[in-house]
Design an enzyme around this catalytic site. Structure first.
Site, PDB file in Angstrom:
ATOM      1  N   ARG A  81      -7.965   0.702   4.201  1.00 41.16           N
ATOM      2  CA  ARG A  81      -6.974   0.342   3.189  1.00 41.16           C
ATOM      3  C   ARG A  81      -6.443  -1.074   3.422  1.00 41.16           C
ATOM      4  NH1 ARG A  81      -2.217   4.572   2.466  1.00 41.16           N
ATOM      5  NH2 ARG A  81      -1.414   3.481   4.289  1.00 41.16           N
ATOM      6  N   LYS A 185      -1.496  -2.012  -0.414  1.00 40.92           N
ATOM      7  CA  LYS A 185      -0.254  -1.974   0.366  1.00 40.92           C
ATOM      8  C   LYS A 185       0.182  -3.399   0.685  1.00 40.92           C
ATOM      9  CE  LYS A 185       1.789   1.181   3.713  1.00 40.92           C
ATOM     10  NZ  LYS A 185       2.391   2.163   2.802  1.00 40.92           N
ATOM     11  N   GLU A 221       4.544   7.468  -8.705  1.00 41.57           N
ATOM     12  CA  GLU A 221       4.907   7.887  -7.349  1.00 41.57           C
ATOM     13  C   GLU A 221       6.329   7.471  -7.033  1.00 41.57           C
ATOM     14  OE1 GLU A 221       3.106   5.862  -3.981  1.00 41.57           O
ATOM     15  OE2 GLU A 221       2.541   4.170  -5.220  1.00 41.57           O
TER      16      GLU A 221
HETATM   17  C1  LIG Z   1       2.427   3.526   2.391  1.00 45.73           C
HETATM   18  C2  LIG Z   1       2.785   4.058   1.063  1.00 45.73           C
HETATM   19  C3  LIG Z   1       2.632   5.425   0.757  1.00 45.73           C
HETATM   20  C4  LIG Z   1       2.230   6.462   1.752  1.00 45.73           C
HETATM   21  O1  LIG Z   1       0.938   6.293   2.264  1.00 45.73           O
HETATM   22  P1  LIG Z   1       0.521   7.042   3.592  1.00 45.73           P
HETATM   23  O2  LIG Z   1      -0.834   6.526   3.884  1.00 45.73           O
HETATM   24  O3  LIG Z   1       0.525   8.489   3.329  1.00 45.73           O
HETATM   25  O4  LIG Z   1       1.533   6.663   4.620  1.00 45.73           O
HETATM   26  C5  LIG Z   1       2.918   5.826  -0.546  1.00 45.73           C
HETATM   27  N1  LIG Z   1       3.348   4.953  -1.483  1.00 45.73           N
HETATM   28  C6  LIG Z   1       3.516   3.641  -1.199  1.00 45.73           C
HETATM   29  C7  LIG Z   1       3.995   2.746  -2.278  1.00 45.73           C
HETATM   30  C8  LIG Z   1       3.243   3.157   0.069  1.00 45.73           C
HETATM   31  O5  LIG Z   1       3.428   1.860   0.338  1.00 45.73           O
END
Ligand SMILES: *Cc1c(COP(=O)(O)O)cnc(C)c1O
Length: 347
Positions: A81, A185, A221
């Protein structure tokens, strides 16, 4: 230092640890990683990250198991990722193997800060890539810095884990554009979401739910965690191009399948919340956070919601959610069989 920590009340905070692990990207190459106890980074004030936001990061955890072994949970997924995030920003991408190795080194160098088994605590690992090239013209950063830092953490809120939170919808704020960077991210996504987040918090909400930015009809989300619902024997989670692909969500889906549930990944209209038995936010920091109610507001600034959805699970974590949660925490703690080989061990 670490000996003074109370493992039962760590919360989710920065605290000084022993070392960070650092590598520099220059002329297409990453330097050999070094560990240092100097947490201060000196950068030219023209560095790309300060002006054009070239930063992306990851979050994963190391656990001390009941068997005494140290497990990192799916670092290969975080490595992939981060690579896609860096490529999206046009900055140096860290090779997968180097990523995992630097995470392992960071845990090893700070091992006295790894909480013992039995406190529902862990070591949070935060890798970050920043663009460091000085410049003034708009361009991607040719040089970069990759840093892996850690923090011993307990529950995110400092409260008992699985304490249900209230949430509100942000119809007049988006955390990402329809074809923007929502599924990467990148730090910029957070810069954008913090203002509405602060507003929701000041109104007493624990979580903020974003809808799809194109039509504000479907659930995307929460600001830093994915949305998942349980409906009977079904695990339902949104399908959208502007959602960050959560590794926790991916893992929970597999566990749900292992437990005999069916998994639906599809567009979810906000109104469907009324039909769900259980709703959770999910992410590395907490695994799951039960949501007890969701307010729908035309504008986040409005005092009164148009509608309130109260979840039947109320002040408790939902039964099915709890079952899935226990299985995943069991795998992380080495008390459930890791049938998918998710954990990477520190030797
Ligand atoms: C990091 C993140 C998550 C959660 O991802 P994980 O890999 O499960 O920790 C969900 N939404 C956003 C916007 C994020 O930055």
């Amino acid at each position: 230092m670490a000996a003074e920590l109370d493992w039962s009340s760590l919360g989710f905070h920065f605290r000084p640890t022993n070392k960070i692990v650092v590598s520099y990207y220059k002329e297409g190459q990453w330097s050999a990683p070094v560990t240092t106890s100097d947490f201060t980074v000196a950068l030219n004030c023209f560095a790309n990250v300060f002006h054009y936001g070239s930063a992306c990061f990851e979050g994963l955890k190391a656990f001390r198991g009941k068997d005494g072994k140290v497990r990192l949970f799916r670092p290969d997924e975080n490595a992939k990722r981060l690579k896609s995030s860096a490529e999206r920003l046009g900055i140096g991408a860290v090779p997968e193997q180097m990523f995992t190795q630097m995470c392992l080194t960071a845990v090893k160098e700070n091992i006295d800060f790894l909480p013992p088994y039995g406190y529902n605590a862990s070591m949070y690992i935060r890798p970050v890539i920043i663009g460091t090239t000085p410049g003034i013209g708009v361009s991607s950063s040719a040089e970069a810095m990759f840093i892996v830092m850690v923090a011993p953490v307990g529950t995110y809120s400092g409260k008992k884990s699985l304490t249900p939170l209230t949430a509100t919808v942000a119809r007049n704020y988006d955390r990402a554009a329809p074809n923007g960077t929502g599924r990467f991210k990148v730090a910029a996504n957070y810069a954008i979401s913090l203002f509405p987040y602060n507003m929701a918090h000041s109104q007493g909400y624990g979580e903020l739910l974003f809808l799809d930015p194109a039509t504000h009809t479907y659930i995307d989300e929460f600001g830093s965690s994915n949305f998942l619902a349980i409906q009977g024997n079904k695990y339902v989670t949104p399908l959208s191009d502007s959602i960050l692909p959560s590794i926790t969500n991916k893992s929970l889906q597999q566990v749900a399948l292992d437990l005999g549930l069916t998994v639906e990944k599809r567009k979810i209209a906000l109104e469907e919340v009324a039909d769900f038995d259980e709703i959770n936010a999910c992410g590395t920091a907490v695994v799951i956070t039960p949501i007890k109610s969701i307010d729908d507001k035309a504008r986040l600034e409005d005092a009164a919601p148009v509608k309130t959805y109260n979840m039947p699970s109320g002040e408790e974590v939902g039964k099915t959610s709890k079952k899935i949660y226990d299985r995943i925490r069991g795998i992380q703690d080495g008390i459930e069989e890791d049938i998918h080989n998710w954990c990477v061990f520190l030797d």
